[in-house]
Design a protein around this motif. Structure first.
Motif, PDB file in Angstrom:
ATOM      1  N   GLU A 138       0.810  -1.232   0.000  1.00 22.91           N
ATOM      2  CA  GLU A 138       0.000   0.000   0.000  1.00 22.91           C
ATOM      3  C   GLU A 138       0.845   1.286   0.000  1.00 22.91           C
ATOM      4  OE1 GLU A 138      -3.162   0.758  -0.842  1.00 22.91           O
ATOM      5  OE2 GLU A 138      -3.162  -1.392  -1.215  1.00 22.91           O
ATOM      6  N   PRO A 139       1.990   1.325   0.733  1.00 17.30           N
ATOM      7  CA  PRO A 139       2.795   2.557   0.665  1.00 17.30           C
ATOM      8  C   PRO A 139       3.236   2.891  -0.767  1.00 17.30           C
ATOM      9  CG  PRO A 139       3.535   1.193   2.502  1.00 17.30           C
ATOM     10  CD  PRO A 139       2.527   0.383   1.742  1.00 17.30           C
ATOM     11  N   VAL A 140       3.424   1.861  -1.591  1.00 17.30           N
ATOM     12  CA  VAL A 140       3.808   2.112  -2.985  1.00 17.30           C
ATOM     13  C   VAL A 140       2.625   2.687  -3.748  1.00 17.30           C
ATOM     14  CG1 VAL A 140       4.675   1.061  -5.118  1.00 17.30           C
ATOM     15  CG2 VAL A 140       5.409   0.166  -2.925  1.00 17.30           C
ATOM     16  N   VAL A 141       1.463   2.104  -3.503  1.00 21.33           N
ATOM     17  CA  VAL A 141       0.248   2.608  -4.155  1.00 21.33           C
ATOM     18  C   VAL A 141       0.086   4.088  -3.822  1.00 21.33           C
ATOM     19  CG1 VAL A 141      -2.279   2.456  -4.221  1.00 21.33           C
ATOM     20  CG2 VAL A 141      -0.910   0.355  -4.079  1.00 21.33           C
ATOM     21  N   LYS A 142       0.236   4.387  -2.536  1.00 18.79           N
ATOM     22  CA  LYS A 142      -0.008   5.743  -2.053  1.00 18.79           C
ATOM     23  C   LYS A 142       0.975   6.733  -2.685  1.00 18.79           C
ATOM     24  CE  LYS A 142      -0.992   7.863   2.305  1.00 18.79           C
ATOM     25  NZ  LYS A 142      -0.415   7.937   3.597  1.00 18.79           N
ATOM     26  N   SER A 143       2.242   6.307  -2.762  1.00 16.12           N
ATOM     27  CA  SER A 143       3.229   7.263  -3.251  1.00 16.12           C
ATOM     28  C   SER A 143       3.256   7.330  -4.782  1.00 16.12           C
ATOM     29  CB  SER A 143       4.596   6.895  -2.677  1.00 16.12           C
ATOM     30  OG  SER A 143       5.574   6.794  -3.649  1.00 16.12           O
ATOM     31  N   LEU A 144       3.036   6.176  -5.431  1.00 10.01           N
ATOM     32  CA  LEU A 144       3.256   6.136  -6.877  1.00 10.01           C
ATOM     33  C   LEU A 144       1.993   6.430  -7.696  1.00 10.01           C
ATOM     34  CD1 LEU A 144       5.761   5.578  -8.546  1.00 10.01           C
ATOM     35  CD2 LEU A 144       5.141   3.156  -8.654  1.00 10.01           C
TER      36      LEU A 144
END
Ligand code: MLT
Length: 258
Positions: A138-144
């Motif tokens: 999820e942190p990747v989803v949020k940032s990317l």
């Protein structure tokens, strides 16, 4: 490592390598168009889609060798046209450097030849820590995700944003971490890029904030023989966001180098 892949269409071989942290389904817009005249092979790179996700960092060279292993398994010895999107572009450049005899044309999409800046490498390390702490991508989803597509796509095609979201969520933690490590360890290929001898197409999204259009100018300056196209209304996922314009550019390049 044998990769999962799509293989469709007749004719000369075109291999398409997806970006991070996506998978081969990003080429859905190319299937009917390119696939009527060309044999399109689209693998899931290691750590992505249906391919295995081993432990450790995935160097661009290891990913390139996976692609060559797939070509060998399919008994494709003829030189191919190799297309790479973003991280897939880094892999394409590694493949060209290691196996130049396998490539007769290059399509680089929303990508770059240089290495990570210290700031980008630091961001990747932070992302690894966040993903490992959250035990989720999820942190990747949020940032990317907010930076992957253009404002035009976000506004006009929210369903595409949802699709990309699901694509990212399908990528395993190991796949994300391995790719981030591999990308930050990749070498600067700027001088090799300037010496590319195969016909090259650079295709970028006019609204890409990750690989901004200025990069095209720098890259065409380094390699003046490269054709270049800016895809209108598209961000970092140009072939997915505006397949009509991207396919027109692909087909005209492929015809030109036939
Ligand atoms: C990609 O789309 O593959 C990534 O943005 C590449 C990168 O993080 O450098």
């Amino acid at each position: 490592m044998l990769l999962a892949y799509d293989d469709y269409g007749p004719g000369p071989v075109v291999v398409l390598l997806h970006g991070f942290p996506l998978n081969r389904s990003m080429w859905s817009g190319q299937r009917t168009n390119l696939g009527t005249t060309y044999r399109v092979i689209a693998p899931d790179l290691r750590g992505h889609g249906e391919s295995a996700a081993p432990e450790g960092g995935y160097t661009m060279e290891a990913m390139a060798d996976d692609v060559v292993e797939l070509l060998d398994a399919l008994q494709i010895q003829e030189p191919i046209v190799l297309g790479g999107h973003s991280m897939g572009g880094y892999v394409a450049l590694a493949l060209l450097a290691r196996h130049p005899e396998r490539v007769r044309g290059l399509i680089l999409m929303n990508t770059r030849a240089d290495a990570d800046s210290p700031e980008v490498a630091r961001n990747r390390e932070e992302m690894i820590q966040q993903v490992e702490a959250a035990k989720s991508v999820e942190p990747v989803v949020k940032s990317l995700l907010p930076r992957l597509v253009s404002g035009t796509t976000r506004w006009q095609r929210p369903e595409l944003v949802d699709r990309v979201h699901r694509m990212i969520e399908k990528t395993s933690i190991r796949g994300v971490v391995g790719s981030l490590r591999g990308m930050s360890a990749r070498p600067d290929r700027t001088s090799e890029f300037a010496n590319i001898r195969v016909p090259t197409l650079l295709l970028f999204g006019a609204e890409d904030v990750i690989s901004p259009p200025e990069l095209v100018h720098a890259m065409t300056k380094a390699l003046p023989s490269a054709r270049h196209v800016l895809i209108p209304g598209a961000g970092h996922l140009a072939p997915l966001e505006n397949p009509e314009s991207a396919n027109t550019a692909f087909l005209s390049f492929l015809r030109e180098i036939a």
